[in-house]
Design an enzyme around this catalytic site. Structure first.
Site, PDB file in Angstrom:
ATOM      1  N   ASP A 176       0.975  -1.069   0.021  1.00  0.00           N
ATOM      2  CA  ASP A 176      -0.005  -0.050  -0.178  1.00  0.00           C
ATOM      3  C   ASP A 176       0.840   1.177  -0.046  1.00  0.00           C
ATOM      4  O   ASP A 176       2.064   1.104   0.274  1.00  0.00           O
ATOM      5  CB  ASP A 176      -0.900  -0.115   1.406  1.00  0.00           C
ATOM      6  CG  ASP A 176      -2.145   0.755   1.134  1.00  0.00           C
ATOM      7  OD1 ASP A 176      -2.016   1.503   0.326  1.00  0.00           O
ATOM      8  OD2 ASP A 176      -3.103   0.559   1.595  1.00  0.00           O
ATOM      9  N   TRP A 177       0.164   2.347  -0.379  1.00  0.00           N
ATOM     10  CA  TRP A 177       1.043   3.774  -0.490  1.00  0.00           C
ATOM     11  C   TRP A 177       1.646   4.056   1.012  1.00  0.00           C
ATOM     12  O   TRP A 177       1.046   4.236   2.036  1.00  0.00           O
ATOM     13  CB  TRP A 177       0.249   4.607  -1.053  1.00  0.00           C
ATOM     14  CG  TRP A 177       0.247   4.661  -2.450  1.00  0.00           C
ATOM     15  CD1 TRP A 177       0.396   6.023  -3.327  1.00  0.00           C
ATOM     16  CD2 TRP A 177      -0.186   3.876  -3.314  1.00  0.00           C
ATOM     17  NE1 TRP A 177       0.337   5.403  -4.614  1.00  0.00           N
ATOM     18  CE2 TRP A 177      -0.202   4.208  -4.924  1.00  0.00           C
ATOM     19  CE3 TRP A 177      -0.582   2.364  -3.409  1.00  0.00           C
ATOM     20  CZ2 TRP A 177      -0.495   3.782  -5.662  1.00  0.00           C
ATOM     21  CZ3 TRP A 177      -0.950   1.739  -4.435  1.00  0.00           C
ATOM     22  CH2 TRP A 177      -0.559   2.332  -5.783  1.00  0.00           C
TER      23      TRP A 177
END
Length: 246
Positions: free
Chosen positions: A158-159
């Protein structure tokens, strides 16, 4: 609402409609469907999760994936893998649970989706699971997804999970089987190079990630001769050699 229909043919049709939009906008990887079981009603992503139970979550995600991936050049990214269950301190929270609960409830939907539809990608979550960040967890990404479920696509983070406030270690993401760190920053390069030089990260581990990533990229709509990801996965399975598929 889609999951609550329990209507597999309908979700496949919706997936095909999504794929048409993806082709129009030249988007190769759809960061969906989300499919975490709700543990906390305040989790900020509850609105987008197929979350009724593992069977419904898995079957609906598989149907959506089949619909999307029946169209050449595009695919789904099932997420967040796994136990992303609260919003407060989501990068540092620790989902503590038994292996039985993990496998029978929180991983089972992902297992069904992978085995039934082979999504093009999986996105790991921010949180810890029994003390280990999901993006740094080999048991999750390599043992369960790749070895036990025969997942053939790529795994991405995920970011910003490897940013200083994120908690995940860049080279450990690679060692755990994440092929792509998103969105990536200078600290990732430095951390991975240092781990390679010190021997903490094996060069073959890094090569495996690169190989998987390139293989999937070649199936995207960036290439004129791309075909549906579902048909490629069947070819790989028939050959029983993912490495040979290159």
């Amino acid at each position: 609402m889609l999951a609550q229909t329990w209507n597999i043919p309908l979700l496949e049709q919706v997936g095909k409609a999504v794929a048409a939009e993806m082709q129009e906008f030249q988007v190769a990887w759809w960061l969906a469907p989300g499919m975490n079981i709700h543990r906390n009603p305040l989790c900020g992503r509850n609105f987008e999760y197929y979350s009724e139970d593992p069977l419904i979550s898995g079957r609906m995600a598989a149907a959506m994936t089949r619909g999307v991936q029946s169209v050449p050049g595009v695919g789904t990214t099932i997420k967040h893998f796994a136990c992303n269950n609260q919003e407060d301190n989501r990068m540092g929270s620790d989902s503590v649970l038994s292996e039985r609960a993990l496998r029978e409830i929180y991983l089972r939907g992902f297992e069904i989706a992978v085995k039934d539809s082979q999504p093009i990608a999986i996105m790991t979550s921010y949180n810890k699971i029994n003390g280990v960040h999901a993006a740094n967890c080999q048991d999750l990404c390599i043992v369960a997804a790749r070895e036990e479920w025969d997942f053939q696509g790529i795994i991405m983070t995920d970011w910003t999970t490897t940013y200083p406030a994120g908690g995940s270690i860049s080279w450990e993401c690679i060692a755990a089987g994440n092929d792509l760190i998103m969105p990536g920053y200078a600290g990732d390069f430095e951390n991975i190079r240092e781990a390679l030089q010190s021997g903490k990260l094996g060069r073959e581990e890094l090569k495996d990630c690169v190989r998987r990533l390139i293989t999937v990229i070649y199936q995207t709509l960036a290439f004129e001769d791309c075909r549906s990801y579902g048909s490629r996965v069947e070819t790989v399975r028939n050959n029983r050699s993912f490495r040979g598929s290159l």
